[in-house]
Design a protein around this motif. Structure first.
Motif, PDB file in Angstrom:
ATOM      1  N   VAL A  42       1.047  -1.120  -0.466  1.00 51.74           N
ATOM      2  CA  VAL A  42      -0.036   0.178   0.039  1.00 51.74           C
ATOM      3  C   VAL A  42       1.045   1.383  -0.178  1.00 51.74           C
ATOM      4  N   TYR A  44       1.198   5.054   0.502  1.00 52.76           N
ATOM      5  CA  TYR A  44       0.724   6.248   0.821  1.00 52.76           C
ATOM      6  C   TYR A  44       1.478   7.557   0.013  1.00 52.76           C
ATOM      7  N   GLY A  98      -2.304   3.580 -10.988  1.00 49.41           N
ATOM      8  CA  GLY A  98      -2.392   3.199  -9.548  1.00 49.41           C
ATOM      9  C   GLY A  98      -0.965   2.998  -8.803  1.00 49.41           C
ATOM     10  N   ASP A 101      -1.608   5.102  -3.782  1.00 57.42           N
ATOM     11  CA  ASP A 101      -3.466   4.431  -3.020  1.00 57.42           C
ATOM     12  C   ASP A 101      -3.896   5.552  -1.561  1.00 57.42           C
ATOM     13  N   LEU A 348      -8.835   8.127  -0.512  1.00 62.12           N
ATOM     14  CA  LEU A 348      -7.891   7.102  -1.634  1.00 62.12           C
ATOM     15  C   LEU A 348      -8.102   7.586  -3.452  1.00 62.12           C
ATOM     16  N   SER A 349      -6.722   6.900  -4.040  1.00 57.18           N
ATOM     17  CA  SER A 349      -6.953   7.248  -5.273  1.00 57.18           C
ATOM     18  C   SER A 349      -8.113   6.242  -5.811  1.00 57.18           C
ATOM     19  N   SER A 352      -6.593   2.984  -6.612  1.00 58.44           N
ATOM     20  CA  SER A 352      -5.374   2.190  -6.097  1.00 58.44           C
ATOM     21  C   SER A 352      -6.406   0.830  -6.800  1.00 58.44           C
ATOM     22  N   LYS A 353      -5.150  -0.504  -6.701  1.00 58.88           N
ATOM     23  CA  LYS A 353      -5.197  -1.725  -7.066  1.00 58.88           C
ATOM     24  C   LYS A 353      -5.574  -2.622  -5.992  1.00 58.88           C
ATOM     25  N   ASN A 354      -5.777  -2.341  -4.524  1.00 61.98           N
ATOM     26  CA  ASN A 354      -5.783  -2.711  -3.381  1.00 61.98           C
ATOM     27  C   ASN A 354      -6.740  -1.766  -2.694  1.00 61.98           C
ATOM     28  N   PRO A 355      -7.675  -0.892  -2.777  1.00 60.59           N
ATOM     29  CA  PRO A 355      -8.807  -0.433  -1.978  1.00 60.59           C
ATOM     30  C   PRO A 355      -8.878  -0.262  -0.626  1.00 60.59           C
ATOM     31  N   ALA A 358      -5.620  -0.892   1.721  1.00 62.96           N
ATOM     32  CA  ALA A 358      -5.416  -0.059   2.272  1.00 62.96           C
ATOM     33  C   ALA A 358      -6.101   0.879   3.393  1.00 62.96           C
TER      34      ALA A 358
END
Length: 516
Positions: A42, A44, A98, A101, A348-349, A352-355, A358
């Motif tokens: 993740v 930041y 991506g 995050d 959160l972006s 993001s591939k893993n919200p 995150a």
């Protein structure tokens, strides 16, 4: 400069459109048990210069061992350096690749609502927050979540449980004020007498070795002190537009009307004639705070938190007996406004591939004491030690250059977990907090997302006018202050300030109508 802004805006729009198309318009509207079987990273993103001493990386190793155990994730930090930070911040978000995050953001200085509008941030459903950030969800009151919404969707997680005052003012030497016959500095007239005393009795001291970069703050500061002006966030970095505390429904600009700016210009010409600053102040690059510590200048302009956490304690060591006080802008009128809870917030972006993961990491950083202490203070024994009274101190031999960590975590600090620094002047903080609490009002427009798309041209023109005129007003470099202010106001009108005020008033009217 205007051309650069136009190119940047076009580039951001194109990147966002491409990025949103690539990620298929993903949104955080559903929740379910996160699959933590796969280890993820993740990232930041925060504003600040990347440290080079290795201490932050050492802290992250310990933190990531905990994060891996609890949510099978590790944290990396992506720094946006302070040089051209806002441009680079927005461009990084606009790439939508991506690569980030968690995103530290703010509605008043980091374009939070603008990035919501462009689709850079992921909407966060209540179910998603309850599932993946349960402690954060439970700890933020409903009315605060409402302040983090745009078009009914939550986009931000606010830093709403951290007491801080970042209203600006002048720090001054209490010992010298007493010698000047003053019982502290509590007005601009007191400040003038203080500077007069320093100029006459301490010829080797520059009363305030300022530079032109400080002009935007003490100009608005004078107006807020001599009126009940409340500037609005998110429109102009120059705090040019606002309302009167006595009439929150009518928008105006004290830089366009009223007598405060004229009186301020006259006072600044007086200060210039007195020699409050160097003659070449508009080109000055001196480090005023370092000079304050050395006794070479008599004032420093910044905000309350800097006074009680940094300058007052340092001056107690460097200049014993200096008794540094704080004259806050608005003191004469009791005019102080608490900042919006989205002055610091986490988003959160949208790319993001893993919200979900995150959010789980953020929930730990904000609410888990072990994670919180590591991320904010570092490794116990390395970056800090605890006193017998439970305060934080530095270990013997500690130096900031060698041992300091940099996480720039201003987006989820939590007073339930904070450990007070033993060196800060907490007695002064408690004293001034009581004063502020008696007169403060909450910032009334934290939920307004100002739409400036139709007035960007006028705002750019106004910015150019400001750059051409205000520094000279702020430092008294004019022959006739009243005439120069009139010329400035005429230029603002030609730049389209009336169009801006009318459009903002329309949006304010709509906001007030929706509240009824």
């Amino acid at each position: 400069m205007k051309k650069i802004k136009c190119v940047f805006a076009a580039s951001v729009s194109a990147l966002l459109i491409a990025g949103l198309a690539a990620c298929g318009g993903k949104s955080g509207t559903s929740a379910g048990k996160a699959d933590t079987s796969k280890h993820v990273v993740v990232t930041y993103m925060t504003t600040g210069n990347k440290p080079t001493n290795g201490a932050t990386e050492e802290m992250l190793k310990k933190l990531n061992a905990i994060l891996t155990e609890k949510v099978n994730a590790e944290l990396r930090i992506y720094y946006i350096p302070w040089t051209d930070y806002l441009t680079n911040y927005n461009l990084t978000l606009a790439q939508m690749d991506g690569s980030v995050d968690l995103v530290g953001t703010a509605s008043d200085w980091l374009d939070a609502w603008k990035n919501v509008k462009t689709g850079a941030f992921l909407p966060l459903s209540e179910d998603m927050l309850k599932e993946y950030a349960p402690k954060t969800w439970a700890g933020v009151p409903k009315e605060h979540w409402d302040m983090c919404k745009s078009n009914g969707q939550i986009y931000l997680m606010p830093e709403d449980n951290y007491a801080q005052w970042i209203n600006h003012g002048f720090m001054y030497r209490g010992d010298w004020a007493k010698a000047a016959g003053l019982n502290g500095v509590h007005s601009w007239e007191d400040l003038t007498k203080y500077f007069e005393y320093v100029r006459k009795s301490k010829p080797d001291v520059i009363p305030w070795d300022s530079d032109a970069a400080s002009s935007t703050y003490h100009g608005e500061g004078y107006i807020s002190s001599k009126s009940n002006y409340i500037p609005l966030d998110g429109i102009s970095s120059y705090l040019m537009f606002g309302v009167r505390r006595s009439n929150l429904k009518k928008l105006y600009s004290p830089f366009l009307e009223g007598n405060e700016l004229v009186e301020y210009a006259k006072l600044m010409k007086q200060w210039d004639s007195m020699g409050v600053w160097k003659k070449d102040v508009l080109n000055n690059t001196s480090d005023n705070r370092s000079e304050f510590y050395l006794g070479q200048t008599s004032a420093d302009q910044h905000h309350t938190q800097t006074w009680y956490t940094t300058v007052r304690p340092e001056m107690d060591k460097r200049q014993p007996g200096s008794d540094v006080g704080f004259f806050w802008f608005g003191e004469e009128q009791g005019n102080v406004t608490t900042m919006t809870i989205t002055h610091g917030a986490m988003a959160l972006s949208a790319a993001s591939k893993n919200p979900e993961r995150a959010l789980m990491v953020y929930d730990l950083l904000r609410n888990d004491k072990e994670c919180y202490d590591l991320f904010n203070y570092g490794i116990e024994g390395k970056q800090y030690v605890l006193t017998k009274d439970g305060y934080r101190d530095r270990p013997e031999g500690y130096t900031e250059d060698k041992d300091g960590i940099v996480t720039d975590y201003w987006w989820g600090r939590n007073d339930n977990l904070e450990i007070r620094d033993v060196h800060a002047a907490w007695d002064k903080f408690d004293e001034i907090s009581k004063i502020y609490d008696k007169v403060k009002i909450d910032y009334p427009y934290g939920q307004i997302v100002w739409d400036v798309d139709n007035i960007n041209t006028e705002l750019a023109n106004i910015s150019d006018v400001w750059a051409n005129y205000m520094a000279r007003i702020c430092y008294g470099k004019v022959n006739d202050p009243a005439a120069y202010v009139a010329e400035f106001r005429s230029a603002l009108k030609k730049a389209g300030i009336d169009i801006v005020i009318a459009e903002l008033q329309r949006q304010l009217d709509e906001f007030n109508a929706q509240k009824q």
